[in-house]
Design a protein around this motif. Structure first.
Motif, short mmCIF file in Angstrom:
data_model
loop_
_atom_site.label_atom_id
_atom_site.label_comp_id
_atom_site.label_asym_id
_atom_site.label_seq_id
_atom_site.Cartn_x
_atom_site.Cartn_y
_atom_site.Cartn_z
N VAL A 108 29.43 4.41 13.99
CA VAL A 108 30.36 3.77 14.93
C VAL A 108 31.18 2.68 14.23
O VAL A 108 32.37 2.49 14.53
CB VAL A 108 29.57 3.18 16.11
N LYS A 109 30.55 1.98 13.29
CA LYS A 109 31.22 0.85 12.63
C LYS A 109 31.89 1.24 11.32
O LYS A 109 32.42 0.36 10.61
CB LYS A 109 30.22 -0.26 12.36
N ALA A 110 31.94 2.52 10.98
CA ALA A 110 32.56 2.95 9.73
C ALA A 110 34.06 2.66 9.74
O ALA A 110 34.69 2.52 10.79
CB ALA A 110 32.30 4.44 9.51
N ASP A 111 34.64 2.57 8.53
CA ASP A 111 36.08 2.32 8.36
C ASP A 111 36.53 1.05 9.07
O ASP A 111 37.55 1.02 9.78
CB ASP A 111 36.89 3.51 8.89
N GLY A 112 35.73 0.00 8.90
CA GLY A 112 36.11 -1.28 9.50
C GLY A 112 36.04 -1.30 11.01
O GLY A 112 36.74 -2.09 11.65
N GLY A 113 35.18 -0.46 11.58
CA GLY A 113 35.04 -0.42 13.03
C GLY A 113 36.22 0.19 13.75
O GLY A 113 36.45 -0.12 14.92
N ALA A 114 36.95 1.09 13.07
CA ALA A 114 38.15 1.67 13.67
C ALA A 114 37.82 2.44 14.96
O ALA A 114 38.51 2.30 15.97
CB ALA A 114 38.83 2.59 12.67
N GLU A 115 36.76 3.24 14.92
CA GLU A 115 36.40 4.02 16.11
C GLU A 115 35.90 3.12 17.23
O GLU A 115 36.21 3.33 18.40
CB GLU A 115 35.33 5.06 15.76
N LEU A 116 35.15 2.11 16.88
CA LEU A 116 34.64 1.19 17.89
C LEU A 116 35.78 0.47 18.60
O LEU A 116 35.81 0.36 19.83
CB LEU A 116 33.67 0.20 17.24
N LEU A 117 36.73 -0.04 17.83
CA LEU A 117 37.86 -0.75 18.43
C LEU A 117 38.76 0.20 19.20
O LEU A 117 39.37 -0.20 20.20
CB LEU A 117 38.64 -1.49 17.35
N VAL A 153 29.70 -5.97 22.53
CA VAL A 153 29.55 -4.53 22.28
C VAL A 153 28.06 -4.23 22.08
O VAL A 153 27.41 -4.83 21.23
CB VAL A 153 30.34 -4.09 21.04
N GLU A 154 27.55 -3.32 22.89
CA GLU A 154 26.16 -2.86 22.77
C GLU A 154 26.17 -1.41 22.29
O GLU A 154 26.78 -0.54 22.94
CB GLU A 154 25.44 -2.95 24.11
N ILE A 155 25.50 -1.13 21.19
CA ILE A 155 25.42 0.22 20.64
C ILE A 155 24.00 0.73 20.83
O ILE A 155 23.04 0.13 20.31
CB ILE A 155 25.80 0.24 19.15
N LYS A 156 23.85 1.80 21.60
CA LYS A 156 22.53 2.36 21.90
C LYS A 156 22.49 3.82 21.46
O LYS A 156 23.50 4.51 21.45
CB LYS A 156 22.24 2.27 23.40
N SER A 157 21.28 4.29 21.16
CA SER A 157 21.12 5.67 20.67
C SER A 157 20.80 6.66 21.78
O SER A 157 20.71 7.86 21.50
CB SER A 157 20.03 5.72 19.60
N PHE A 158 20.63 6.20 23.03
CA PHE A 158 20.40 7.18 24.10
C PHE A 158 21.74 7.82 24.48
O PHE A 158 22.78 7.17 24.41
CB PHE A 158 19.72 6.55 25.32
N PRO A 159 21.73 9.09 24.88
CA PRO A 159 23.00 9.81 25.06
C PRO A 159 23.67 9.54 26.40
O PRO A 159 23.02 9.14 27.38
CB PRO A 159 22.57 11.28 24.96
N MET A 160 24.98 9.77 26.43
CA MET A 160 25.75 9.84 27.67
C MET A 160 26.05 11.31 27.93
O MET A 160 26.76 11.95 27.15
CB MET A 160 27.06 9.06 27.56
N LEU A 161 25.48 11.84 28.98
CA LEU A 161 25.66 13.24 29.34
C LEU A 161 26.70 13.36 30.43
O LEU A 161 26.51 12.79 31.52
CB LEU A 161 24.33 13.85 29.79
N ASP A 162 27.78 14.05 30.14
CA ASP A 162 28.89 14.20 31.10
C ASP A 162 29.39 12.85 31.58
O ASP A 162 29.71 12.66 32.77
CB ASP A 162 28.45 15.05 32.30
N PRO A 210 25.86 7.98 21.97
CA PRO A 210 26.24 9.33 21.53
C PRO A 210 26.73 10.18 22.71
O PRO A 210 26.20 10.07 23.83
CB PRO A 210 24.94 9.90 20.95
N LYS A 211 27.71 11.00 22.45
CA LYS A 211 28.27 11.86 23.49
C LYS A 211 27.46 13.14 23.60
O LYS A 211 27.30 13.87 22.62
CB LYS A 211 29.73 12.19 23.17
N ASP A 212 26.95 13.41 24.80
CA ASP A 212 26.15 14.59 25.08
C ASP A 212 25.02 14.70 24.06
O ASP A 212 24.26 13.77 23.88
CB ASP A 212 27.04 15.83 25.12
N PHE A 213 24.92 15.83 23.37
CA PHE A 213 23.84 16.03 22.41
C PHE A 213 24.33 15.95 20.96
O PHE A 213 23.66 16.42 20.04
CB PHE A 213 23.17 17.39 22.65
N SER A 214 25.49 15.35 20.77
CA SER A 214 26.05 15.22 19.43
C SER A 214 25.80 13.82 18.90
O SER A 214 25.13 13.00 19.54
CB SER A 214 27.56 15.49 19.47
N ASN A 215 26.34 13.54 17.73
CA ASN A 215 26.29 12.19 17.16
C ASN A 215 27.65 11.52 17.22
O ASN A 215 27.89 10.52 16.55
CB ASN A 215 25.80 12.27 15.70
#
Length: 385
Positions: A63-72, A154-163, A220-225
């Motif tokens: 999530v924080k790769a590339d200077g947090g580009a995806e997070l922002l 910003v809270e980063i959790k490893s449990f998934p968001m399904l739909d 994580p989105k659905d069952f992906s990373n």
């Protein structure tokens, strides 16, 4: 023994049970409650598996790769779509000596980012919050500074968001944890707002720091990373946490009531350690099983004393001055208690209704002695419940 730092999860659990002096002083002293529970013979079921820990770290790094580009990008999309896109965000260095130094460096970075405008990502900042008269240092996953000068936890959790939705219980726990970070950030914002007018080099028209009450939950989105995010309103959790933390007894006041020489080291003999722990009153409730490492020890002690707190806070509140199961049974059977007490009157009425129901049941069974003895036992158990 090395002290364990208070984190937001522990503070949220402490705020949920502000009357428990035992947890307050053990957390304030940095006692490892898991090791303490093992030494007391009531090991806790807390802890995260090594696999889950590694998976969570790998997801956070992505999530924080590339200077947090995806997070922002997610923060812009979910929280501030009207702002300029975060093309060239700043990620300041927050390293410093010790938690106090890191907290000061974080406050400085927040002030600079607010004055500069644009997007800024603070990776694992350090925040300070006074709890029961002592400072607690907290480390959120990240804080995003928006172009308008507002701040988002910003809270980063490893449990998934399904739909697009996640487990409500896990989201609620994350919201309570984030509310603690919001409170700590508000202290920083208030201090910056006081200090900025006194500085000659403060830029004209600089935006005032403001903490947003909608936090960004990244999962994580659905069952992906692949990361996805949702905005979570924590105003209710923030208000409750602030009120409960304000009710905490000062740790120094609790310590002043302890006998001289009390020590909570897990290396002490079991008898001495048990006596030290029991010297601090606890307020056990079944909810503690999901939030405290000492819950099994406190539950066993509460049951041994026959305390009604083991049945839940709602039951305890309904029973008024009746604090033990024996008191409740005696009041229900007319052996003790003031008849004008609403709790006593309700118990006796419940006992009469139960007796009438069991009497009708006995008639249907033909009055067999074994059935009568069993019904009488059921009656006492039901009154107790």
């Amino acid at each position: 023994m090395p002290a364990r730092a208070l984190d937001a999860r522990a503070l949220a659990a402490l705020a949920a049970n502000p009357g428990c002096r035992r947890r307050a002083i053990l957390d304030g002293a940095g006692v490892d409650k898991a090791a303490l529970a093992d030494a007391l013979g009531s090991p806790s079921a807390f802890g995260q598996s090594q696999f889950a820990f590694m998976r969570g770290n790998a997801f956070e790094a992505r999530v924080k790769a590339d200077g947090g580009a995806e997070l922002l990008r997610l923060a812009h999309q979910r929280l501030d779509p009207g702002a300029e896109p975060p093309r060239q965000a700043r990620v300041p260095d927050l390293t410093a000596a010790g938690p106090e130094g890191r907290a000061e460096r974080t406050a400085m970075a927040l002030r600079e980012a607010t004055a500069a405008g644009g997007w800024t990502l603070l990776d694992h900042p350090m925040l300070a919050l006074e709890v029961a008269g002592s400072p607690a240092y907290l480390e959120p996953d990240a804080v995003a500074v928006h172009p308008d000068g507002s701040w988002t936890v910003v809270e980063i959790k490893s449990f998934p968001m399904l739909d697009g939705s996640a487990d409500p219980a896990k989201v609620g726990a994350a919201a309570r944890q984030a509310a603690v970070y919001v409170l700590a950030l508000e202290d920083v914002a208030a201090r910056i707002a006081r200090d900025v007018p006194a500085q000659d080099d403060a830029p004209d028209g600089a935006p005032a720091p403001r903490v947003r009450h909608r936090v960004l939950l990244v999962c994580p989105k659905d069952f992906s990373n692949l990361p996805t995010a949702s905005a979570v309103d924590v105003r209710k959790q923030r208000a409750v946490t602030a009120r409960q933390l304000a009710r905490l007894t000062r740790i120094q006041d609790i310590a002043d009531t302890l006998p001289e020489g009390v020590c909570f080291s897990p290396e002490l003999p079991a008898e001495e350690l048990t006596a030290a722990v029991e010297a601090v009153p606890a307020t056990y409730a079944p909810e503690c099983l999901a939030a405290c490492e000492l819950a099994f020890h406190c539950r066993a002690h509460s049951r041994a004393q026959g305390a009604v707190t083991a049945l839940g806070r709602s039951v305890r509140a309904e029973l008024g001055g009746l604090t033990t199961v024996e008191d409740v049974l005696a009041a229900a059977h007319g052996e003790a208690g003031d008849p004008d007490d609403p709790a006593v009157a309700a118990l006796r009425r419940a006992a009469r209704l139960r007796a009438e129901a069991l009497s009708g049941h006995q008639d249907a069974l033909g009055g067999h002695p074994a059935h009568r003895d069993h019904a009488h036992g059921d009656h006492r158990e039901a009154v107790c419940r």
